[in-house]
Every structure is written in C-alpha cells, then in structure tokens.
Design an enzyme around this catalytic site. Structure first.
Site, PDB file in Angstrom:
ATOM      1  N   ASP A 360       0.782  -1.239   0.264  1.00 29.42           N
ATOM      2  CA  ASP A 360       0.139   0.008   0.478  1.00 29.42           C
ATOM      3  C   ASP A 360       0.787   1.053   0.105  1.00 29.42           C
ATOM      4  O   ASP A 360       1.794   1.334   0.755  1.00 29.42           O
ATOM      5  CB  ASP A 360      -1.056   0.109   1.245  1.00 29.42           C
ATOM      6  CG  ASP A 360      -1.664   1.283   1.488  1.00 29.42           C
ATOM      7  OD1 ASP A 360      -1.897   2.009   0.737  1.00 29.42           O
ATOM      8  OD2 ASP A 360      -2.927   1.088   2.154  1.00 29.42           O
ATOM      9  N   HIS A 391      -3.807   0.660  -2.970  1.00 29.76           N
ATOM     10  CA  HIS A 391      -4.203   1.233  -2.059  1.00 29.76           C
ATOM     11  C   HIS A 391      -5.783   1.096  -2.482  1.00 29.76           C
ATOM     12  O   HIS A 391      -6.170   1.924  -3.413  1.00 29.76           O
ATOM     13  CB  HIS A 391      -4.020   2.767  -1.386  1.00 29.76           C
ATOM     14  CG  HIS A 391      -5.306   3.123  -0.187  1.00 29.76           C
ATOM     15  ND1 HIS A 391      -5.196   3.057   0.436  1.00 29.76           N
ATOM     16  CD2 HIS A 391      -5.314   3.962   0.079  1.00 29.76           C
ATOM     17  CE1 HIS A 391      -5.429   3.262   1.878  1.00 29.76           C
ATOM     18  NE2 HIS A 391      -6.774   4.968   0.757  1.00 29.76           N
TER      19      HIS A 391
END
Length: 468
Positions: A360, A391
């Site tokens: 992420d 993300h």
C-alpha cells in the site's frame, strides 16, 4: 475547468506517469514482499517471492496460508475457522494471469484517478440531522443484473451501507462494489458527509475525521426504512475511521450485522503526522481544497479560510479546519482523543474484516500502519493481508471486478450462514433443555444424559472466544 481543476489534472497525470515508470510490482515483490502459499496455488513468481521474506510474513505466525499468497490474521474462534474455510474455497483469491495493472501505484491510481464511467442508477435522499445539517444517501436502484440472487433465505434483500473515503470522492471501485452487490441481491446505499459529493452545506459545520454522530442518525433512518432487513457496512480507505468509530461507540447496540474495511487507515494520527508520499499528499490536499472552495464564504465565520487554503500538508489542513476554529479552538491532542477510530475499539461487538495490502503506497508498510495486536487479541477483528493490491485497488483483468469486492460479499454470506446455524443450535439447546427438565422432574434422567447436557458448553465454545 477551474484553475485548481486543471492543476489537479496535471498533478494526477504526473502521478500516473510515475506509476508507469516504476518497476513492476512483480519485480519489486521479489525483493521486498514474500509469503508462502498453499502448494499448487502459486506460480513461479510466487515461489520466488515466498523465499525472500517480507512484511506479510511477520504477521502470519500460527496462521494457515490462503490462495494468492494472502494471510488471515485473527484470534482463534469458531467464526474464524468458518471464515478461513470460506476463504480457502474462494475463487477470488486464486492468482490470475499477470496484468499491466500489477504495480501498487497503478493499482492505486486506477482507483482514484481513472474516470468512473457508466455507474449505477442512484436515487438521492437528503437527511436533515438534529442540528439542521444535511447528509445525503444515494440508494442504488439499477441497473439490476439478469441473474440477481437473494442474499437471505427469506427473500428479503440485505441493505449494504457504503462509506466512501474521507475526502468525499466517489471512486470507480465504490461504484463497482455497489453494482456487484446489487447483482448479488443486496440493496446498496452510499453515505455522503456534509458538503461531500454535491450534498449542500447549509450550516458552517463539517464532519470531523472520526465523529460518527451523523452516521448514527443515518443508520437509524435506514433501520426505520428497512426494519427487518439485515444491515451490512463497507468503508473505503480513510472513510474506515468513521465506520470504526461508529462500531466502537455503539457497541452491542449497533444495528450492523457485519462490517468490512478496504485498505483502512487505522493509526490515523500517526498517518497524518508522518505524511504521505509527496505526490499523493499534494493530490489529496488539492482535492480537498477544491471541494471546500465553494464553501469558502460560509466557512469564514468559523475558520481562517486564508490559512486553510494555504495549507501545505494534510495535517495542517485538518488542524486548521477542526482545531484552530474561531468559536471553540482545541489542541491537536484533544482532537484525536475524540476522533481516533480505535478509541472505543474494545466496545465493538460486530465482526469486522479489514482487507489490506503489504504494498500500500498510501498507508505505508504493514509494520507501521497495522496494529496487529488488535487482530491477535480482539475476536471481532479479522485481517486479510495480501502481498499486492495497492491502496483500495485489488484489481484484476477486466471485466472482472476487484477481488476485494468478491471477498467482502463472500464474507457477508459466511456471516449470515454462521449466525443462522448458531440460531438453529440455540433452538436445539432450548428444546433439549426443556425435554431433559421434564424427565428430571419424573426422576428418570440417566447419567449419560446429564453428561450430554453438560457438553452443550463445548458446542457453544465460540461464545467464549467470539464474544467478551
């Protein structure tokens, strides 16, 4: 297009160009991210990644691997075992062919930047709150798929409450989740905060990062409209702070049956203070400034708008907007005492599945942004940690939806089946207790029947591990 809009477009184009130039996630994963998977459920690339070791491995102690290199981290319980069995059978986690969207930046940018395209048909309702403010509810009413399935045996569709990110942007993945949920028999509704996504700001008050008061009123209204339907909730990214705050404050009185968070920001204060990679920081900050510029005149009496729009970081923007107010200024510490999404997490009494990625780029490495002690100690929280996904991305080759969407809906179905089975077991135990009680009155109860009655605690052992 307004000047800020052109600047945002240029910035996002620069981010997209950067994402195209970075090395592919497959090569990056071989160096930094690795985890062992089930035999027969990975390819050569996965084998190379498994040998390298990385962030995903340190959270997997004592846990069985899942297809696609994912890991389920949670406290052992009967519900956890049921969820683990469902995930092992999930086709959504099976690794597919390599895609040009495999990099974490491209996964993220496709989610936030790419045009939404033809979305679902929405019917908007405005809900007037106790302080005369307004929030919006967008009910997804179409298009309905031909093969629409019903989620409950009784034929009553479950309501799916969707909470977008805290910046108010309605992303393509949120709309994709709503379409998939509608096809699977849910009734999706999207919650929009004050001043977000076309919702008028009729009072100079915005919703703080983790204040669930407006969401409480919205959930109460949804419950009023659909009193007999199960209610599930899904949040995206930074919007998860709102959902987790609601679940913590309401505890066992929450109307929600189950919840899921996609790429949640869990350590919010540290996230604001550390800052994001500068391209993402500037992009999200510019988006917020554009969204609030239309309310600049209305906000002049409550905040210093000139300082607000000169903010150079997300922390400075948040602090100016909610801490340095003209009527009731508070400190940064006090603000997070009231808005930390995990402040009342011990009171949560609803199963929550968090889907996170080890690559992420917005939240950062798992060892920095994931409070793993929460998932190891709290039986209501489950973490599905994948190696790839960016993300809020978790994309697959078109036209397949994001695999996180499939997993979330399978998770809700697993919860429904688990609770239905538990209710049947409750009815069986009551019937057996009544029958044994009648025999006990006649004095004909045999010893082996007494031991059978005492073994009911073993049957309901999930209560001790699943609830406090």
């Amino acid at each position: 297009m307004p000047p800020w809009g052109a600047a945002l477009a240029l910035l996002l184009a620069a981010i997209a160009l950067l994402g195209l130039l970075v090395p592919s996630l497959r090569r990056l994963g071989r160096r930094t991210v690795g985890a062992r998977t089930l035999p027969g459920a990975r390819g050569q690339d996965d084998n190379e990644e498994a040998d390298s070791g990385g962030p995903a491995d340190q959270f997997s102690n004592g846990r069985e691997p899942l297809p696609g290199g994912c890991r389920l981290i949670c406290k052992p319980s009967a519900l956890a075992q049921c969820l683990l069995r469902a995930l092992r059978r999930s086709a959504a986690l099976e690794p597919g062919p390599r895609s040009w969207l495999s990099g974490p930046h491209l996964q993220t940018l496709c989610h936030f930047v790419f045009p939404v395209g033809p979305g679902p048909e929405l019917a908007r309702e405005y809900l007037q709150l106790a302080d005369d403010g307004l929030v919006a509810l967008d009910w997804v009413v179409g298009p309905c798929g031909r093969g629409r399935r019903v989620t409950n045996a009784g034929g009553l569709p479950a309501v799916l409450l969707v909470i977008p990110n805290a910046w108010g942007r309605l992303t393509r993945n949120v709309l994709g989740l709503c379409l998939l949920a509608l096809e699977r028999g849910y009734y999706p509704v999207i919650f929009h905060r004050r001043g977000h996504h076309g919702c008028p700001l009729i009072s100079p008050r915005l919703q703080p990062f983790g204040d669930p008061s407006d969401l409480k009123e919205a959930v109460t209204y949804i419950r009023f409209r659909h009193p007999a339907a199960p209610l599930f909730a899904v949040s995206e990214g930074s919007g998860s702070a709102l959902l987790l705050s609601y679940l913590g404050e309401c505890g066992s009185s929450s109307y929600v049956t189950g919840a899921a968070c996609i790429s949640p920001v869990l350590r919010c204060r540290e996230w604001f203070e550390a800052g994001l990679p500068w391209l993402y920081e500037r992009g999200f900050l510019l988006h917020q400034k554009i969204a609030l510029s239309r309310y600049a005149t209305a906000l002049e009496d409550t905040v210093d708008t000139s300082k607000l729009f000169r903010s150079r970081s997300l922390r400075e923007f948040e602090e100016t907007l909610f801490c340095h107010t003209k009527s009731f200024p508070i400190s940064w510490d006090t603000y997070w005492d009231h808005n930390d999404p995990l402040r009342d997490v011990d009171e949560a009494a609803v199963p929550v599945l968090c889907i996170c990625s080890a690559d992420d780029p917005v939240c950062g490495p798992p060892d920095h942004f994931l409070p793993t002690e929460l998932f190891h100690s709290n039986p209501y929280f489950f973490l599905l940690l994948s190696r790839h996904g960016g993300h809020c991305g978790f994309l697959r080759q078109e036209p397949l939806p994001a695999w996180s969407h499939e997993v979330i809906l399978e998770y809700f179905r697993t919860l429904t089946d688990f609770f239905r089975t538990e209710e049947r077991m409750k009815g069986l135990s009551k019937h057996r207790a009544s029958f044994l009680g009648g025999r006990r009155r006649w004095g004909t109860l045999q010893k082996r029947e007494v031991s059978s009655s005492s073994s009911l605690d073993d049957i309901f052992s999930w209560k001790r591990s699943y609830t406090r």
